[in-house]
Structure formats: C-alpha cells, structure tokens
Motif scaffolding. Structure first.
Motif, mmCIF file in Angstrom:
data_model
loop_
_atom_site.group_PDB
_atom_site.id
_atom_site.type_symbol
_atom_site.label_atom_id
_atom_site.label_comp_id
_atom_site.label_asym_id
_atom_site.label_seq_id
_atom_site.Cartn_x
_atom_site.Cartn_y
_atom_site.Cartn_z
ATOM 1 N N ARG A 1 -8.869 -1.364 -7.765
ATOM 2 C CA ARG A 1 -9.788 -2.216 -6.994
ATOM 3 C C ARG A 1 -10.386 -3.298 -7.879
ATOM 4 N N GLU B 1 -9.043 9.060 -8.223
ATOM 5 C CA GLU B 1 -10.146 8.160 -7.877
ATOM 6 C C GLU B 1 -10.398 7.142 -8.980
ATOM 7 N N ARG C 1 -7.721 4.570 -8.619
ATOM 8 C CA ARG C 1 -8.005 3.693 -7.470
ATOM 9 C C ARG C 1 -9.100 2.695 -7.804
ATOM 10 N N ALA D 1 0.806 -1.217 0.000
ATOM 11 C CA ALA D 1 0.000 0.000 0.000
ATOM 12 C C ALA D 1 0.839 1.267 0.000
ATOM 13 N N GLU E 1 -4.896 -1.725 -1.179
ATOM 14 C CA GLU E 1 -5.199 -0.527 -0.409
ATOM 15 C C GLU E 1 -4.866 -0.758 1.058
ATOM 16 N N GLY F 1 0.625 3.407 -3.241
ATOM 17 C CA GLY F 1 -0.740 3.700 -3.648
ATOM 18 C C GLY F 1 -0.990 5.167 -3.914
ATOM 19 N N THR G 1 -11.237 4.918 7.998
ATOM 20 C CA THR G 1 -9.851 5.259 7.723
ATOM 21 C C THR G 1 -9.509 6.655 8.188
ATOM 22 N N LEU H 1 -0.534 4.763 -9.135
ATOM 23 C CA LEU H 1 -1.724 4.107 -9.678
ATOM 24 C C LEU H 1 -2.025 4.559 -11.108
ATOM 25 N N ASN I 1 -13.529 6.036 2.387
ATOM 26 C CA ASN I 1 -14.296 4.911 1.859
ATOM 27 C C ASN I 1 -15.757 4.924 2.292
#
Length: 485
Positions: A412, A405, A408, A302, A326, A305, A334, A310, A343
């Motif tokens: 995912r 985003e 990310r 992580a 993550e 990240g 978080t 990314l 999140n």
C-alpha cells in the motif's frame, strides 16, 4: 571342412560414424513449376505475410535441432521451414495439423515457406510434439532480436495469465471435494443387501472415486482431468467450469508488447505465480543482454495479491520493483453480503491487536497452530448496534497473518508513492494485447493435444508467433517512416 573363427579383436568393426557429418535436407523447389500448386515464388506477392515470416524465421538459430538430422538415407525437411509453416499457420488461425496439411496441398504461401513441399499431418504433429526446446529457444531469440532493435524496456513489465480450454471432456473431470462426498455416501450403503449386479456397480463407483482422491492428493490439486494430465477444472470468463490450462505471461513494453516469460500449469487462480513469472522473465532478459544490475519494474493485478506474492515483492525489492493493486480501496466493504470487510478493522502489528468497526478491542490473539495465524473474537457483539452490519452469528471472528499484513502494508505504501498509480495503469496496455492477439487475432482458445509436453510446446509456439508478428509490424512501421522521411 575346417571353420575359421576370429577372436573379438580380429572381428571386423562395423562403421558407425557417418561419412559426411553435415546434415542434408530436401532441396528448395519453391521456384519450380508444380503441376498442382504452380510456382509459389511467382504466385505469392512481394509484401505477403508469409515472406516476412520466412525472413524472420531464417534469422533464428536452429543449429541444435539440425545437428540431430542425419546426412545419410532419406533427407528430411529443414526445421526452419517446418517452423515457418507452423508460425504462419498460427498467425492466420490454423492450429490443427490436419488443417495445415490440407492447406499445404494447394496454398502457394505454405508451399513457398516449405520450399515447394507438402508436409503430411504426421510430419507436422511430430515436429510440434518434439520441439518444445526449439520453441522456447526461438522465443528467447526473438527477445534478443528485439533488444538489438531497442524494443526492450525492463522498466515496463506486466504479468497476467490467460485460461485456455483443454482437449478434454467435462465427463473426465474428477474433483477432490465431490469424490470424498461420494465415498462417504457409498460407505453408508448396506452392500450385503444389494443384488450381485448392484454390488458390482457399487464397487466400480468406490474404485472410481478412490482413484480420483488418490490422483488429486498425489498432484496436490483440487481436481484432475483423467484424459489430460496437464489440465484441471477452472472457471472461465463465461462462467462455465471447464477443463483448462493456465498460461502465465510476462510481457515487456507498452509499445512492443513482447512476451519475455511463459509459465504453464493447471492452477485455478493466479495466487503464488508472481515469483516464478518474474524470475523467468529476468532469466530471459539477462540472456538477451540486459545488465545484471538492472532493476525490473513489474505490474500485476489483484490476482497476485497472495501472501507468497507480496512477501516476494517485499523481500526482493533490491532487484525488482513490484506494483500490485488491492481488489478494493481501503474503507470499502469487502465482506460477503455487504458486511464489514477486513479493511474496516484496524490492525496494530506492533501490539498484535485488532479494533472492530465499533472501536472495541477484540479478544485475542488466539494462535491457530494448524494454520499459522492469530484469531480474534469480538467483544460485546450481542449489544453492539453495528452487529447487523458486522456478523450474522453470535460474535465476529477475524483471522490475521501478521507477515501477510506487513507485506500488504508495504505494498500500500509503494502504491501511494508519486507516479506508482500511473505506471501501474500501463499494465493493461502491456500484457492484455498479448491475450487479444492469441484469442482474437489467431483464434486460439483451445489446445489441440492431451500430452503434457505437446501442450506446453503448442502454447510456446503460439506465443513465439505473437513475438514474430510484433517484430514484423515494427519492421513495416520503420519502413513506412523511412519512406515518408
């Protein structure tokens, strides 16, 4: 008397070319009897580690370095022998030239590798300081030798970093934040009211912190170490903040655990290092014979990240498949102090909107030109029953970088595919043993030099020793299996 003068074309040209272009080195005396060290060839057992080191170093090509030695005058030590001495010293935990020079006086293993000679401390220091290119090339050659033995697997790469103590004192550390604070405090003092001696002290402090701010801004760093230009203040696993260097390593193969790429800097975190590490590993693997069209598979923790990492993984998916986990799974808090984290907010990239945990659409986007992201502000936070879990201020603010985003979300989706988590879990067994070999087996936790070129050369030397130890271990296992069969 008459004096005869010659013109420029009639003057005798001094010979500048050496008569014998082949470099000459000191002869091998390891099989001879020495009054101090005895006969190393007879004293060292057949299966000793130093013999394996000598055989593998002999397979390395050092012709470029040898070409720099002269065939005239005093003969020097063969670079392969000095390299073998340093590799063996690294593997047994000797990292200072003084220790190695002292051991070479009586240790038969060192005398066998050196050809019966005892190198001085200066010879060892100069060799390590000047041969950064040799260590890098030798490291790449070990990767090529591993490829010929079938030990390289481009589908099993892992990237991580290790922090090494710098050869510097914490008293020589200057941080940008602290120096700016001190300059503001010093500016508020009335200099005219001070005594002459106090004025001198005040001026010295102003100069010290002004110079620290200049150096930090010049290098683009948050801290500098005055006595070690390649180091910076960083947090170590023990919790202490000390001067250090960060070595980012790309390792290949869960069984082989070979180093195929090395980057050295003074960054405080891993963010932003993934692209450079992967490109360096690919360059070395291509030189080792990997097909140009091969697709790498890389796993990183992580710490890699960040947006740059990314976005690189998303944009270069044609030749590298990156897996980055993550820090925490979706839905877990978080934020600081147990508050709702990122999140817990639902982001809609298509509409550029954000829903808070209470299901209300937040006000925005309010574009922040200085930072390049959108800002969203909570609506009805003063009457919301979830406010104690969301914010301690008047209203909750959320910043969103939509490119980040999207990257990310793409990662995912990749981590959710079948087999991704299993392959990612191989990361620890691939790269972490490299650091265990460096810090525990070799006992190498602190760099012994302050010069930037020597620091890099020293780290490359230790990782070269690790790669050679892996090849030696593999050779011994093959020999055992052969005898058993």
């Amino acid at each position: 008397m008459f004096e005869l003068t010659l013109g420029p074309e009639e003057k005798r040209v001094r010979r500048t070319r050496r008569r014998d272009p082949v470099a000459r080195f000191k002869p091998d005396k390891a099989a001879q009897l020495d009054a101090v060290a005895g006969c190393p060839e007879l004293q060292v057992p057949a299966g000793h580690l130093c013999r394996d080191v000598g055989r593998w170093v002999e397979r390395l090509d050092t012709s470029r370095v040898e070409a720099g030695y002269s065939s005239l005058g005093r003969h020097g030590y063969h670079p392969k022998r000095v390299l073998a001495v340093w590799v063996y010293a690294s593997l047994i935990g000797l990292h200072y030239a003084t220790e190695v020079a002292r051991a070479m006086r009586t240790d038969a293993a060192f005398r066998l590798l050196s050809g019966g000679h005892a190198y001085s401390e200066g010879v060892l220091k100069r060799f390590r300081q000047q041969q950064e290119a040799l260590f890098q090339d030798a490291l790449e050659q070990t990767v090529r030798l591993a490829g010929h033995a079938g030990l390289l697997d481009a589908q099993d790469l892992a990237v991580d970093s290790v922090r090494l103590r710098a050869h510097g004192s914490t008293k020589q550390v200057r941080t940008l934040h602290r120096s700016k604070e001190r300059l503001e405090e010093l500016a508020r003092q009335d200099v005219d009211a001070l005594e002459p001696q106090a004025r001198q002290v005040h001026a010295a402090k102003v100069h010290k912190h002004t110079e620290a701010v200049r150096l930090c801004q010049q290098r683009g760093a948050s801290s500098v170490v005055l006595t070690s230009p390649a180091a910076a203040l960083m947090k170590f696993p023990s919790g202490a903040g000390l001067p250090g260097h960060r070595a980012t390593v790309a390792a290949c193969g869960q069984q082989a655990r070979l180093v195929v790429g090395v980057l050295l800097d003074a960054a405080a975190v891993d963010y932003g290092h993934l692209e450079d590490a992967v490109r360096e590993a690919r360059r070395v693997l291509l030189k080792a014979g990997m097909p140009q069209q091969a697709c790498l598979q890389v796993a990183a923790d992580a710490g890699y990240g960040s947006k740059a990492d990314l976005v690189f993984a998303q944009s270069e998916a044609s030749w590298v498949d990156v897996l980055v986990a993550e820090p925490q799974a979706a839905g877990e808090p978080t934020g600081a102090g147990g508050l709702f984290g990122r999140n817990d907010f639902r982001l809609d990239a298509a509409e550029r909107s954000v829903l808070c945990p209470a299901g209300r659409k937040m006000r925005g986007p309010l574009y922040d030109k200085a930072h390049g992201y959108d800002r969203f502000v909570g609506v009805g936070c003063d009457v919301c029953p979830l406010k104690p879990q969301c914010t301690r201020g008047r209203e909750r603010n959320v910043t969103v970088d939509w490119d980040f985003e999207r990257a990310r979300a793409s990662m995912r989706q990749r981590m959710a595919q079948p087999g991704a988590r299993q392959r990612y879990n191989r990361r620890i067994a691939t790269v972490e043993p490299v650091f265990s070999s460096l810090e525990d087996a070799m006992g190498y936790r602190r760099v012994s030099s302050r010069l930037p070129q020597t620091v890099k050369a020293e780290v490359l030397l230790k990782l070269l020793a690790h790669n050679l130890s892996r090849l030696i271990t593999r050779q011994r296992l093959v020999l055992v299996l052969f005898r058993l069969s």
